[in-house]
Design an enzyme around this catalytic site. Structure first.
Site, PDB file in Angstrom:
ATOM      1  CE  LYS A  18      -6.672   6.199  -4.348  1.00 26.89           C
ATOM      2  NZ  LYS A  18      -6.078   4.846  -4.428  1.00 26.89           N
ATOM      3  CE1 TYR A  71      -6.312   7.850  -0.995  1.00 28.21           C
ATOM      4  CE2 TYR A  71      -8.169   9.351  -1.232  1.00 28.21           C
ATOM      5  CZ  TYR A  71      -7.639   8.076  -1.299  1.00 28.21           C
ATOM      6  OH  TYR A  71      -8.443   7.027  -1.682  1.00 28.21           O
ATOM      7  CB  SER A 129     -11.001   7.930  -4.715  1.00 28.94           C
ATOM      8  OG  SER A 129     -11.763   8.812  -3.936  1.00 28.94           O
TER       9      SER A 129
HETATM   10  P1  NAD Z   1      -6.673  -0.376   3.463  1.00 29.30           P
HETATM   11  O1  NAD Z   1      -5.655   0.502   4.073  1.00 29.30           O
HETATM   12  O2  NAD Z   1      -7.563  -1.169   4.351  1.00 29.30           O
HETATM   13  O3  NAD Z   1      -5.959  -1.401   2.454  1.00 29.30           O
HETATM   14  C1  NAD Z   1      -4.775  -1.083   1.749  1.00 29.30           C
HETATM   15  C2  NAD Z   1      -3.820  -2.244   1.950  1.00 29.30           C
HETATM   16  O4  NAD Z   1      -2.607  -1.960   1.240  1.00 29.30           O
HETATM   17  C3  NAD Z   1      -3.436  -2.427   3.430  1.00 29.30           C
HETATM   18  O5  NAD Z   1      -3.587  -3.804   3.753  1.00 29.30           O
HETATM   19  C4  NAD Z   1      -1.956  -2.006   3.480  1.00 29.30           C
HETATM   20  O6  NAD Z   1      -1.234  -2.750   4.445  1.00 29.30           O
HETATM   21  C5  NAD Z   1      -1.502  -2.296   2.055  1.00 29.30           C
HETATM   22  N1  NAD Z   1      -0.371  -1.493   1.574  1.00 29.30           N
HETATM   23  C6  NAD Z   1      -0.231  -0.142   1.585  1.00 29.30           C
HETATM   24  N2  NAD Z   1       0.947   0.204   1.027  1.00 29.30           N
HETATM   25  C7  NAD Z   1       1.541  -0.956   0.644  1.00 29.30           C
HETATM   26  C8  NAD Z   1       2.776  -1.258  -0.005  1.00 29.30           C
HETATM   27  N3  NAD Z   1       3.651  -0.307  -0.352  1.00 29.30           N
HETATM   28  N4  NAD Z   1       3.073  -2.569  -0.257  1.00 29.30           N
HETATM   29  C9  NAD Z   1       2.216  -3.557   0.108  1.00 29.30           C
HETATM   30  N5  NAD Z   1       1.045  -3.324   0.715  1.00 29.30           N
HETATM   31  C10 NAD Z   1       0.718  -2.041   0.971  1.00 29.30           C
HETATM   32  O7  NAD Z   1      -7.526   0.516   2.463  1.00 29.30           O
HETATM   33  P2  NAD Z   1      -8.891   0.190   1.710  1.00 29.30           P
HETATM   34  O8  NAD Z   1      -9.974   0.963   2.336  1.00 29.30           O
HETATM   35  O9  NAD Z   1      -9.028  -1.273   1.522  1.00 29.30           O
HETATM   36  O10 NAD Z   1      -8.587   0.879   0.309  1.00 29.30           O
HETATM   37  C11 NAD Z   1      -8.003   0.171  -0.769  1.00 29.30           C
HETATM   38  C12 NAD Z   1      -7.760   1.138  -1.908  1.00 29.30           C
HETATM   39  O11 NAD Z   1      -8.980   1.760  -2.251  1.00 29.30           O
HETATM   40  C13 NAD Z   1      -6.781   2.274  -1.571  1.00 29.30           C
HETATM   41  O12 NAD Z   1      -5.995   2.524  -2.694  1.00 29.30           O
HETATM   42  C14 NAD Z   1      -7.696   3.430  -1.294  1.00 29.30           C
HETATM   43  O13 NAD Z   1      -7.077   4.662  -1.569  1.00 29.30           O
HETATM   44  C15 NAD Z   1      -8.834   3.176  -2.254  1.00 29.30           C
HETATM   45  N6  NAD Z   1     -10.099   3.797  -1.841  1.00 29.30           N
HETATM   46  C16 NAD Z   1     -10.614   3.529  -0.607  1.00 29.30           C
HETATM   47  C17 NAD Z   1     -11.783   4.136  -0.207  1.00 29.30           C
HETATM   48  C18 NAD Z   1     -12.367   3.877   1.156  1.00 29.30           C
HETATM   49  O14 NAD Z   1     -13.264   4.620   1.570  1.00 29.30           O
HETATM   50  N7  NAD Z   1     -11.945   2.866   1.877  1.00 29.30           N
HETATM   51  C19 NAD Z   1     -12.448   5.029  -1.079  1.00 29.30           C
HETATM   52  C20 NAD Z   1     -11.893   5.278  -2.335  1.00 29.30           C
HETATM   53  C21 NAD Z   1     -10.719   4.644  -2.703  1.00 29.30           C
END
Ligand code: NAD
Ligand code: UDP
Length: 337
Positions: free
Chosen positions: A153, A149, A124
C-alpha cells in the site's frame, strides 16, 4: 461517468458498484474472482435492477485490459483488485508484491494509453505505521508498514504520486480505509472470507452461527480502558458512498488527494463483542489470548478533511454494523455460490 471497477466483485467493490449504479453512474466490473464469486454480479444487478458489463480477467493481463478499454468508453477507474490478508502476506510476500503492484502499474499504463485520467485507489490506515499517533491525519508522513501487505500500500501510494507528478492531467484520489464491517441492507452481498477469517467481525459472526467454537481476543493488556485494541469501524455502505463522492470530486480535479475514510470514533475489541451481543440478542463465546504479532494498539481516523472537502458524513452506526454483519452471515447459506 462510466467507471471501471478493478476487483469490483469483492467485498468493498460490490458495495461500491451498488452505490454507483444507484447514483446513476455506469460501471464495468473486471475481476479474476480469485477472492470472490461470479454470482456477486447477478446479485448487484438484482439489488439495483440495473445492467452492466462484467469481465472475468486478471488486471495484470495487459492485452486483455486494453481490449476492455477499447470496448468501453471508460471515464475513470477504482482499483480494489488486491490481495489483502496481512498474515498471509508475511508467508507469501512475493505473491503480494507481484499482484498488488502489477495490477496498479498495468492499470496506470493502460489508462495513459487510452487517456483515462481519473484513478481512485483503495489504500489503508496501515500506511500510517507505528510512527504516527492517533487520530491519524492525512498530512502525517507514511510510516513503516508491519507487513508486506502494508508495504504494497505504501509503495502503491508512492507510485501514484510519482505518476501524477509526471502526468499533470492525472487525478488520483487515495482513500485510506479504516475497518469496514457490515453488509448491504438486502443482505445479498457482504464479506466472503476464504478459510478461517483473519478479521474480527467475520470471526465474531462465524462464532455466533456455530462455524467456529470460540473467539480469541488478541491481547487484554494494552494501555486502553478495557485492555483491548481500538479501531475505527465503518459500515461498508458508508465506505462505498465515499467512493461515489470521490468519483464526483475527481471530475474537476487534477493531482493527488488523500482522504481517510472512517468514522473518527474508536471502539475496542470488547466494545465490538458487547455491541454485537446486544444488537442481535446473542452471546459470543470468547477468551482473552496473547497479543497478535504486528497489531497496533490504536488506529483511528481524523475525518475532518473528508467531511469538509467531500461533505462526507456516515449514515450508519455500530448497531447497524453489528446487525447487518449478522444478517449477512445468516443469509450466506441461502445464496448460491
Ligand atoms: P476482496 O478480496 O473482497 O476484493 C478484492 C477483489 O479483487 C476480489 O474480488 C478479487 O477476486 C479481485 N482481484 C484480486 N487480484 C486481482 C487481479 N490480479 N485481477 C483481477 N481481480 C483481482 O477485498 P476487499 O475487502 O473488497 O478490499 C478491496 C481493496 O481494499 C483491497 O485493495 C484491499 O487491500 C483494500 N482494503 C481493504 C480493507 C478491508 O478491511 N477489507 C481495509 C483497507 C484496505
Ligand atoms: N482481533 C481479535 N481476534 C480476532 C481477530 C481480530 O482480537 O480473531 C482484533 C485485532 O487484534 C484487532 C481488531 O480485532 O485489534 C481488528 O482486527 P482486524 O484484523 O479485523 O483489523 P486490523 O487489525 O487490520 O485493523
Amino acid at each position: 461517468m462510466n467507471i471501471l471497477l478493478a476487483g469490483g466483485a469483492g467485498y468493498i467493490g460490490s458495495h461500491t458498484a451498488v452505490e454507483l449504479l444507484n447514483s446513476d453512474h455506469d460501471i464495468v466490473v473486471v475481476d479474476n474472482y480469485s477472492n470472490s464469486d461470479p454470482s456477486v454480479i447477478d446479485r448487484i444487478k438484482e439489488i439495483t435492477k440495473k445492467d452492466f458489463k462484467s469481465y472475468e480477467a486478471d488486471i495484470r493481463d495487459k492485452k486483455n485490459l486494453e481490449k476492455i478499454f477499447k470496448e468501453n468508453k471508460i471515464d475513470g477507474v477504482i482499483h480494489f483488485a488486491g490481495l489483502k490478508a496481512v498474515g498471509e502476506s508475511t508467508k507469501m510476500p512475493l505473491a503480494y508484491y507481484r499482484n498488488n503492484i502489477d495490477t496498479t502499474l498495468t492499470l496506470l499504463e493502460v489508462m495513459e494509453e487510452f487517456k483515462v485520467n481519473k484513478f481512485i485507489f483503495s489504500s489503508s490506515a496501515t500506511v500510517y505505521g507505528e510512527e504516527n499517533k492517533v487520530p491519524y491525519g492525512e498530512d502525517m508522513p507514511r510510516g513503516k508498514a508491519t507487513s508486506p501487505y502494508g508495504w504494497t500500500k505504501i509503495m502503491m501510494e508512492q507510485i501514484l504520486e510519482d505518476a501524477a507528478r509526471a502526468n499533470t492531467d492525472l487525478s488520483v484520489i487515495i482513500l485510506r480505509y479504516f475497518n469496514p464491517i457490515g453488509a448491504h441492507k438486502s443482505h445479498l452481498i457482504g464479506e466472503l472470507p476464504s478459510g478461517i477469517p483473519n478479521n474480527l467481525m467475520p470471526y465474531v459472526t462465524q462464532v455466533a452461527i456455530g462455524k467456529l467454537p470460540k473467539l480469541t481476543i488478541y491481547g487484554g493488556d494494552y494501555d486502553t480502558p478495557d485492555g483491548t485494541c481500538r479501531r475505527d469501524y465503518i459500515h461498508v455502505v458508508d465506505l462505498a458512498r465515499a467512493h461515489v463522492m470521490a468519483v464526483e470530486y475527481a471530475k474537476d480535479k487534477k493531482g493527488v488527494d488523500i482522504f481517510n475514510v472512517g468514522t473518527g470514533s474508536p471502539y475496542s475489541v470488547l466494545d465490538i463483542v458487547k455491541a454485537f451481543e446486544k444488537a442481535n440478542g446473542l452471546k459470543i463465546n470468547y477468551e482473552i489470548g496473547d497479543r497478535r504479532a504486528g497489531d497496533l494498539q490504536d488506529s483511528w481516523a481524523d475525518v475532518q478533511k473528508i467531511e469538509k472537502v467531500l461533505g462526507f458524513k456516515t449514515q450508519y452506526d455500530l448497531v447497524d454494523m453489528c446487525k447487518d454483519s449478522w444478517e449477512w452471515e445468516k443469509n450466506i447459506k441461502n445464496i448460491s455460490l
